[in-house]
Design a protein around this motif. Structure first.
Motif, PDB file in Angstrom:
ATOM      1  N   ASN A   1       0.832  -1.188   0.000  1.00  0.00           N
ATOM      2  CA  ASN A   1       0.000   0.000   0.000  1.00  0.00           C
ATOM      3  C   ASN A   1       0.870   1.243   0.000  1.00  0.00           C
ATOM      4  N   MET A   2       0.498   2.215  -0.825  1.00  0.00           N
ATOM      5  CA  MET A   2       1.306   3.409  -1.023  1.00  0.00           C
ATOM      6  C   MET A   2       1.388   4.245   0.251  1.00  0.00           C
ATOM      7  N   ASP A   3       2.609   4.691   0.574  1.00  0.00           N
ATOM      8  CA  ASP A   3       2.797   5.522   1.759  1.00  0.00           C
ATOM      9  C   ASP A   3       2.716   7.004   1.380  1.00  0.00           C
ATOM     10  N   ARG A   4       2.717   7.844   2.415  1.00  0.00           N
ATOM     11  CA  ARG A   4       2.523   9.280   2.204  1.00  0.00           C
ATOM     12  C   ARG A   4       3.644   9.899   1.362  1.00  0.00           C
ATOM     13  N   SER A   5       4.877   9.467   1.574  1.00  0.00           N
ATOM     14  CA  SER A   5       5.991  10.049   0.821  1.00  0.00           C
ATOM     15  C   SER A   5       5.888   9.733  -0.668  1.00  0.00           C
ATOM     16  N   THR A   6       5.421   8.538  -1.005  1.00  0.00           N
ATOM     17  CA  THR A   6       5.258   8.180  -2.414  1.00  0.00           C
ATOM     18  C   THR A   6       4.103   8.966  -3.031  1.00  0.00           C
ATOM     19  N   ILE A   7       3.041   9.172  -2.272  1.00  0.00           N
ATOM     20  CA  ILE A   7       1.934   9.999  -2.755  1.00  0.00           C
ATOM     21  C   ILE A   7       2.421  11.417  -3.019  1.00  0.00           C
ATOM     22  N   TYR A   8       3.245  11.935  -2.127  1.00  0.00           N
ATOM     23  CA  TYR A   8       3.794  13.280  -2.323  1.00  0.00           C
ATOM     24  C   TYR A   8       4.642  13.324  -3.599  1.00  0.00           C
ATOM     25  N   ALA A   9       5.417  12.272  -3.851  1.00  0.00           N
ATOM     26  CA  ALA A   9       6.225  12.208  -5.068  1.00  0.00           C
ATOM     27  C   ALA A   9       5.337  12.173  -6.312  1.00  0.00           C
ATOM     28  N   CYS A  10       4.201  11.467  -6.215  1.00  0.00           N
ATOM     29  CA  CYS A  10       3.241  11.441  -7.321  1.00  0.00           C
ATOM     30  C   CYS A  10       2.717  12.849  -7.615  1.00  0.00           C
ATOM     31  N   LEU A  11       2.420  13.586  -6.578  1.00  0.00           N
ATOM     32  CA  LEU A  11       1.896  14.943  -6.751  1.00  0.00           C
ATOM     33  C   LEU A  11       2.953  15.856  -7.356  1.00  0.00           C
TER      34      LEU A  11
ATOM     35  N   LEU B   1      -4.955  12.486  -0.998  1.00  0.00           N
ATOM     36  CA  LEU B   1      -4.622  12.502  -2.420  1.00  0.00           C
ATOM     37  C   LEU B   1      -5.742  13.145  -3.233  1.00  0.00           C
ATOM     38  N   VAL B   2      -6.982  12.766  -2.953  1.00  0.00           N
ATOM     39  CA  VAL B   2      -8.110  13.347  -3.675  1.00  0.00           C
ATOM     40  C   VAL B   2      -8.130  14.860  -3.503  1.00  0.00           C
ATOM     41  N   ASP B   3      -8.009  15.329  -2.278  1.00  0.00           N
ATOM     42  CA  ASP B   3      -8.050  16.770  -2.023  1.00  0.00           C
ATOM     43  C   ASP B   3      -6.926  17.506  -2.730  1.00  0.00           C
ATOM     44  N   GLN B   4      -5.751  16.928  -2.738  1.00  0.00           N
ATOM     45  CA  GLN B   4      -4.617  17.566  -3.397  1.00  0.00           C
ATOM     46  C   GLN B   4      -4.809  17.647  -4.910  1.00  0.00           C
ATOM     47  N   CYS B   5      -5.391  16.605  -5.492  1.00  0.00           N
ATOM     48  CA  CYS B   5      -5.631  16.593  -6.944  1.00  0.00           C
ATOM     49  C   CYS B   5      -6.735  17.579  -7.317  1.00  0.00           C
ATOM     50  N   VAL B   6      -7.790  17.620  -6.520  1.00  0.00           N
ATOM     51  CA  VAL B   6      -8.881  18.562  -6.763  1.00  0.00           C
ATOM     52  C   VAL B   6      -8.372  19.992  -6.647  1.00  0.00           C
ATOM     53  N   ALA B   7      -7.526  20.253  -5.661  1.00  0.00           N
ATOM     54  CA  ALA B   7      -6.962  21.587  -5.482  1.00  0.00           C
ATOM     55  C   ALA B   7      -6.126  22.006  -6.687  1.00  0.00           C
ATOM     56  N   ARG B   8      -5.592  21.043  -7.415  1.00  0.00           N
ATOM     57  CA  ARG B   8      -4.803  21.331  -8.611  1.00  0.00           C
ATOM     58  C   ARG B   8      -5.677  21.451  -9.854  1.00  0.00           C
ATOM     59  N   GLY B   9      -6.982  21.333  -9.695  1.00  0.00           N
ATOM     60  CA  GLY B   9      -7.894  21.458 -10.825  1.00  0.00           C
ATOM     61  C   GLY B   9      -7.984  20.225 -11.693  1.00  0.00           C
ATOM     62  N   LYS B  10      -7.577  19.063 -11.159  1.00  0.00           N
ATOM     63  CA  LYS B  10      -7.610  17.827 -11.935  1.00  0.00           C
ATOM     64  C   LYS B  10      -8.964  17.136 -11.808  1.00  0.00           C
ATOM     65  N   HIS B  11      -9.347  16.472 -12.868  1.00  0.00           N
ATOM     66  CA  HIS B  11     -10.512  15.590 -12.807  1.00  0.00           C
ATOM     67  C   HIS B  11     -10.078  14.315 -12.117  1.00  0.00           C
ATOM     68  N   VAL B  12     -10.793  13.908 -11.081  1.00  0.00           N
ATOM     69  CA  VAL B  12     -10.408  12.736 -10.291  1.00  0.00           C
ATOM     70  C   VAL B  12     -11.415  11.611 -10.502  1.00  0.00           C
TER      71      VAL B  12
ATOM     72  N   LEU C   1     -17.157  12.528  -1.619  1.00  0.00           N
ATOM     73  CA  LEU C   1     -16.692  12.512  -3.005  1.00  0.00           C
ATOM     74  C   LEU C   1     -17.539  13.424  -3.888  1.00  0.00           C
ATOM     75  N   ALA C   2     -18.842  13.420  -3.650  1.00  0.00           N
ATOM     76  CA  ALA C   2     -19.742  14.278  -4.432  1.00  0.00           C
ATOM     77  C   ALA C   2     -19.387  15.747  -4.255  1.00  0.00           C
ATOM     78  N   ALA C   3     -19.044  16.141  -3.049  1.00  0.00           N
ATOM     79  CA  ALA C   3     -18.696  17.533  -2.774  1.00  0.00           C
ATOM     80  C   ALA C   3     -17.453  17.966  -3.533  1.00  0.00           C
ATOM     81  N   ARG C   4     -16.638  17.025  -3.959  1.00  0.00           N
ATOM     82  CA  ARG C   4     -15.392  17.317  -4.669  1.00  0.00           C
ATOM     83  C   ARG C   4     -15.491  17.021  -6.158  1.00  0.00           C
ATOM     84  N   GLY C   5     -16.659  16.619  -6.621  1.00  0.00           N
ATOM     85  CA  GLY C   5     -16.849  16.369  -8.050  1.00  0.00           C
ATOM     86  C   GLY C   5     -16.095  15.172  -8.578  1.00  0.00           C
TER      87      GLY C   5
END
Length: 379
Positions: A109-119, A146-157, A178-182
């Motif tokens: 399972n992906m850890d926080r540091s790898t998620i940060y690298a993905c971002l 991860l979802v919040d960070q992607c939404v904040a970047r204007g990405k479709h999730v 999830l609905a609140a974040r589209g």
């Protein structure tokens, strides 16, 4: 994680079925990890290579099949989709699962540091979509971050959801969250009837899935709202190809509406890939030869330009980079270009754009008929 392995297991409801085409309700110990020779991706590749395809076009050689249609190499187009696999932990053990996911896969399972690298890597691209998958990606403790960070970047999730995970105690608020974040929800449902769904995914799965779909409808999903898209994904039961046509979608919409009061936006049908648990079933049921011949003979050159490996990067739970999710499960990493296998922590978009996509016998699963990708039919 707040749920234990016991909490995640579905007990007698959700037990893996050994034969996707059988109607028996008896479960079988057919989970690959730790129990089968096919738990080794190299063994899967060897078994596929051993299939006699001498009577098929180009003797079943995918690269030669491409060359016949003026594709000397398969190279990426513009990167549009970041597909991030958060791990193999899942509350289910489905018979068609190419990830070989399950309740005991707590290590991968992906850890926080790898998620940060993905971002950080995402920020270096013009990709417009982040496709989050698993396992059940929602079980990763960093999923919401991860979802919040992607939404904040204007990405479709996109959240690839097995539906039943939404019934777990700490997931009760997830549909509205999830609905609140589209976030687009792409849900697995083998069939709109109970028997076929439970055959492929385990006894009681259909009932749980309907409850989850009702909750998604209540949160505004499946009502035609572009910000609340609800997409259903179906895989064939047995050794046949997916059926992709408007009549099938209409049948599904009518069936779910009339029988369960469920509405959804779109249906996509995927071919079962001849890897992992499905490969094991093909072998034990004696269907491997015929299914591979069916895939090769149904090769459609019109699908090549739209293959998902061309506009998508697939990131594994440990940060390795693959051309697609299926290559990831076969441990076929993206081409080495600078002396090292590409990793998300050393992300170099310009270098990756020069790579040649890694292919194999399994790729016929994506090019058969109307084609099959994470977004459904290609043509």
């Amino acid at each position: 994680m707040s749920e234990t392995v016991q909490d995640l297991a579905l007990g007698s409801k959700g037990v893996l079925k050994q034969n996707p085409s059988a109607s028996s309700s008896k479960g079988a110990e057919a989970v690959l990890y730790g129990r089968s020779r096919l738990a080794d991706p190299q063994q899967q590749l060897a078994d596929l290579a051993a299939v006699d395809l001498s009577q098929t076009p180009q003797q079943g050689n995918f690269a030669q099949r491409l060359a016949v249609h003026q594709w000397q190499t398969l190279q990426p187009s513009k990167l549009e989709i970041f597909q991030i696999n958060l791990g193999k932990l899942c509350n289910m053990t489905c018979s068609h699962c190419h990830v070989d996911a399950g309740p005991t896969r707590i290590v991968e399972n992906m850890d926080r540091s790898t998620i940060y690298a993905c971002l950080q890597a995402l920020d270096q691209t013009e990709a417009h979509t982040v496709d989050i998958t698993g396992g059940a990606p929602e079980l990763n403790p960093h999923f919401r971050y991860l979802v919040d960070q992607c939404v904040a970047r204007g990405k479709h999730v996109i959240d690839r959801c097995n539906l039943t995970v939404l019934l777990l105690p700490r997931m009760q608020d997830l549909p509205k969250w999830l609905a609140a974040r589209g976030v687009e929800i792409v849900c697995s449902l083998p069939h709109y009837k109970q028997e076929s769904t439970d055959t492929q995914r385990g006894d009681g799965t259909f009932e749980k899935s309907i409850i989850a779909l009702q909750r998604l409808n209540a949160a505004g999903y499946g009502q035609g709202d572009s910000q609340r898209q609800l997409v259903l994904v179906t895989n064939p039961v047995g050794a046949c190809l997916a059926k992709n046509n408007p009549c099938i979608e209409k049948e599904w919409k009518t069936g779910l509406q009339e029988n369960c009061g469920i509405t959804f936006d779109r249906l996509i049908a995927l071919n079962n890939m001849p890897i992992s648990r499905y490969l094991e079933w093909l072998e034990t049921s004696g269907n491997l030869q015929a299914y591979m011949e069916r895939l090769v003979n149904a090769f459609n050159p019109s699908t090549i330009a739209g293959l998902m490996c061309r506009n998508t990067l697939s990131i594994s739970w440990d940060g390795r980079i693959f051309d697609c999710d299926f290559n990831q499960m076969l441990d076929l990493e993206a081409q080495q270009l600078d002396g090292h296998r590409p990793h998300i922590r050393d992300f170099n978009p310009a270098l990756l754009a020069q790579r040649e996509i890694v292919t194999g016998h399994h790729c016929f699963g994506c090019t058969a008929g109307a084609g099959s990708s994470c977004s459904g039919a290609i043509v």
